[in-house]
Design a protein around this motif. Structure first.
Motif, short mmCIF file in Angstrom:
data_model
loop_
_atom_site.label_atom_id
_atom_site.label_comp_id
_atom_site.label_asym_id
_atom_site.label_seq_id
_atom_site.Cartn_x
_atom_site.Cartn_y
_atom_site.Cartn_z
N ARG A 274 -18.34 -63.28 53.31
CA ARG A 274 -17.79 -62.09 52.66
C ARG A 274 -18.04 -60.84 53.52
O ARG A 274 -17.18 -59.98 53.66
CB ARG A 274 -18.46 -61.92 51.28
CG ARG A 274 -17.82 -60.88 50.40
CD ARG A 274 -18.67 -60.66 49.16
NE ARG A 274 -19.93 -60.00 49.48
CZ ARG A 274 -20.06 -58.68 49.62
NH1 ARG A 274 -19.03 -57.90 49.43
NH2 ARG A 274 -21.22 -58.14 49.93
N GLY B 7 2.72 -51.33 51.30
CA GLY B 7 1.38 -51.44 50.70
C GLY B 7 1.05 -52.85 50.27
O GLY B 7 -0.07 -53.34 50.47
N ARG B 8 2.04 -53.51 49.68
CA ARG B 8 1.82 -54.90 49.23
C ARG B 8 1.59 -55.81 50.44
O ARG B 8 0.75 -56.71 50.40
CB ARG B 8 3.03 -55.41 48.43
CG ARG B 8 3.10 -54.80 47.05
CD ARG B 8 4.26 -55.36 46.24
NE ARG B 8 4.51 -54.50 45.10
CZ ARG B 8 3.88 -54.60 43.94
NH1 ARG B 8 2.97 -55.53 43.76
NH2 ARG B 8 4.14 -53.77 42.95
N GLY C 231 0.60 -48.82 43.01
CA GLY C 231 1.03 -48.72 41.61
C GLY C 231 1.40 -47.31 41.19
O GLY C 231 2.31 -47.13 40.38
N ARG C 232 0.71 -46.32 41.75
CA ARG C 232 0.98 -44.94 41.34
C ARG C 232 2.17 -44.32 42.06
O ARG C 232 2.63 -43.25 41.69
CB ARG C 232 -0.26 -44.07 41.66
CG ARG C 232 -1.37 -44.24 40.67
CD ARG C 232 -2.55 -43.45 41.16
NE ARG C 232 -3.70 -43.60 40.29
CZ ARG C 232 -4.92 -43.19 40.61
NH1 ARG C 232 -5.14 -42.63 41.78
NH2 ARG C 232 -5.92 -43.35 39.77
N THR D 191 -9.21 -53.22 48.45
CA THR D 191 -7.95 -53.73 47.88
C THR D 191 -7.61 -53.04 46.56
O THR D 191 -6.44 -52.80 46.28
CB THR D 191 -8.00 -55.27 47.73
OG1 THR D 191 -9.21 -55.63 47.08
CG2 THR D 191 -7.94 -55.96 49.07
N ASP D 192 -8.63 -52.69 45.77
CA ASP D 192 -8.36 -51.94 44.53
C ASP D 192 -7.75 -50.57 44.85
O ASP D 192 -6.84 -50.11 44.17
CB ASP D 192 -9.65 -51.74 43.71
CG ASP D 192 -10.04 -52.97 42.92
OD1 ASP D 192 -9.22 -53.90 42.81
OD2 ASP D 192 -11.18 -53.02 42.41
N ASP E 132 -19.36 -51.42 50.50
CA ASP E 132 -19.95 -52.74 50.79
C ASP E 132 -19.14 -53.85 50.10
O ASP E 132 -19.60 -54.98 50.02
CB ASP E 132 -21.43 -52.79 50.38
CG ASP E 132 -21.66 -52.42 48.93
OD1 ASP E 132 -20.69 -52.02 48.25
OD2 ASP E 132 -22.82 -52.51 48.46
N LYS E 133 -17.94 -53.49 49.60
CA LYS E 133 -17.11 -54.49 48.89
C LYS E 133 -15.68 -54.50 49.43
O LYS E 133 -15.06 -53.44 49.55
CB LYS E 133 -17.04 -54.15 47.40
CG LYS E 133 -18.36 -53.96 46.72
CD LYS E 133 -18.13 -53.61 45.26
CE LYS E 133 -19.35 -52.97 44.66
NZ LYS E 133 -19.42 -51.51 44.93
N VAL E 134 -15.17 -55.69 49.69
CA VAL E 134 -13.76 -55.82 50.09
C VAL E 134 -12.88 -55.40 48.91
O VAL E 134 -11.83 -54.78 49.08
CB VAL E 134 -13.44 -57.28 50.50
CG1 VAL E 134 -11.96 -57.43 50.84
CG2 VAL E 134 -14.30 -57.72 51.68
N SER E 135 -13.34 -55.71 47.71
CA SER E 135 -12.53 -55.42 46.51
C SER E 135 -12.32 -53.91 46.32
O SER E 135 -11.31 -53.51 45.73
CB SER E 135 -13.16 -56.04 45.27
OG SER E 135 -14.48 -55.60 45.11
N ASP E 136 -13.23 -53.07 46.81
CA ASP E 136 -13.01 -51.62 46.72
C ASP E 136 -11.79 -51.22 47.56
O ASP E 136 -11.02 -50.35 47.16
CB ASP E 136 -14.24 -50.86 47.26
CG ASP E 136 -15.34 -50.74 46.22
OD1 ASP E 136 -15.09 -51.05 45.04
OD2 ASP E 136 -16.46 -50.33 46.59
N PHE F 128 -1.84 -55.21 51.73
CA PHE F 128 -2.81 -55.86 50.83
C PHE F 128 -2.91 -57.36 51.18
O PHE F 128 -4.01 -57.89 51.32
CB PHE F 128 -2.37 -55.68 49.36
CG PHE F 128 -3.13 -56.55 48.40
CD1 PHE F 128 -4.42 -56.24 48.04
CD2 PHE F 128 -2.56 -57.71 47.89
CE1 PHE F 128 -5.14 -57.05 47.18
CE2 PHE F 128 -3.26 -58.52 47.03
CZ PHE F 128 -4.56 -58.19 46.66
N LYS G 160 -4.18 -51.13 45.76
CA LYS G 160 -3.39 -51.50 44.57
C LYS G 160 -3.07 -50.26 43.74
O LYS G 160 -1.95 -50.09 43.27
CB LYS G 160 -4.18 -52.48 43.70
CG LYS G 160 -4.18 -53.92 44.19
CD LYS G 160 -5.06 -54.74 43.26
CE LYS G 160 -5.02 -56.21 43.56
NZ LYS G 160 -5.85 -56.98 42.61
N LEU G 161 -4.07 -49.40 43.55
CA LEU G 161 -3.85 -48.18 42.76
C LEU G 161 -2.82 -47.27 43.41
O LEU G 161 -1.95 -46.73 42.73
CB LEU G 161 -5.17 -47.41 42.59
CG LEU G 161 -6.07 -47.82 41.44
CD1 LEU G 161 -7.34 -46.99 41.46
CD2 LEU G 161 -5.38 -47.65 40.09
#
Lengths: 146, 151
Positions: A119, A86-87, A72-73, A64-65, A58-62, A90, A68-69
């Motif tokens: 949102r 990926g960037r 980054g990995r 994008t996080d 229920d979150k856009v941030s989930d 994003f 990002k992970l």
């Protein structure tokens, strides 16, 4: 049925129409990302994983996080970090916020919108984009293997 | 309001809060960029994420962060000590956010308000750390990459 009930249903229909319209517009761009992703070592489970997350959170941030992970990995730069895909994805998903703003602004002229509506539209647009992306990716990968 | 209604409304409010605060956590990561990934390693960040996710009370999170700060302070790593102190402050301030959210959602009659506040504070801290870790790892080349560049 009360006037309020009618308004709520009308808003839901108008939202679905607006989102469906945008979704069709995203198809081409999503195909481009899918094509870039087929040039990486990603397999369909990883792309589907992103789509599944988008459909269940229920979150856009989930979303994008998560991306990002993965970027980054990817120290080998062979998967989500390859050639900046990926960037770029994003930035693309983050940019869908502008479409959400426009949809919310247009609908607010006719309907009374919840403070969280924009949102939620953004989240639904991300889902649409990733749905196209995952479908194209799977199709292109199958084509490559033939 | 019954417990189920409360949980549903709370879930929506927390989701909106989390999306709003993602940029704030990213700012924190960016303002300590010079410490990543050598002074504050990815392993430490993942460790923090695990602690915050599994903590039952906010005090457990605070204890972990204080311990990290003390450890760094003892060996004279003042910059790392500062990082953990700044994080302790940032997460501590989320109690105010939790209070504001709770004001807007009437608690079910049977709920203990102190417990509810602590649980919400812990949940907000967990989301903040999720954003912080993701953004820190996103912009930070890992150790392997560092070594490769050095060679």
């Amino acid at each position: 049925m009360s006037t309020q009930d009618f308004q709520e249903i009308a808003l839901r229909v108008a939202l679905s129409q607006a989102i469906a319209g945008k979704s069709d517009e995203y198809d081409r761009r999503a195909q481009e990302y899918a094509s870039r992703l087929t040039g990486t070592k990603l397999d369909k489970t990883q792309v589907r994983g992103l789509e599944s997350l988008a459909c269940t959170t229920d979150k856009v941030s989930d979303i994008t996080d998560w991306l990002k992970l993965r970027v980054g990995r990817d120290s080998g730069r062979e998967r989500w970090a390859k050639d900046g895909v990926g960037r770029d994805l994003f930035a693309e998903l983050d940019g869908l916020r502008n479409d959400a703003q426009k949809i919310a602004a247009a609908l607010s002229r006719t309907y009374s919108l919840d403070a969280d509506q924009e949102r939620q539209v953004h989240l639904r647009l991300c889902r649409e984009f990733l749905k196209h992306l995952a479908a194209h990716f799977e199709y292109l990968q199958a084509e490559q293997k033939r | 309001m019954n417990a189920l209604e409360y949980r549903l409304i709370q879930k929506e409010k927390i989701a909106a809060w989390s999306d709003r605060w993602q940029s704030e956590a990213a700012r924190f990561a960016d303002s300590h960029r010079d410490l990543l990934p050598r002074r504050i390693t990815n392993a430490q960040l993942y460790g923090l994420g695990n602690v915050v996710r599994s903590a039952r009370r906010y005090a457990d999170v605070e204890k972990f962060i204080k311990h990290q700060a003390e450890k760094a302070g003892r060996v004279g790593r003042l910059d790392v000590h500062g990082y953990w102190k700044d994080l302790e402050t940032a997460l501590g301030k989320l109690r105010g956010e939790a209070q504001t959210l709770l004001k807007n959602i009437p608690l079910p009659v049977e709920a203990d308000s102190r417990q509810a506040l602590d649980a919400l504070h812990r949940e907000l801290a967990s989301l903040y750390v999720q954003h912080l870790v993701a953004h820190s790892v996103y912009w930070t080349p890992d150790e392997e990459e560092h070594k490769r560049r050095e060679r």
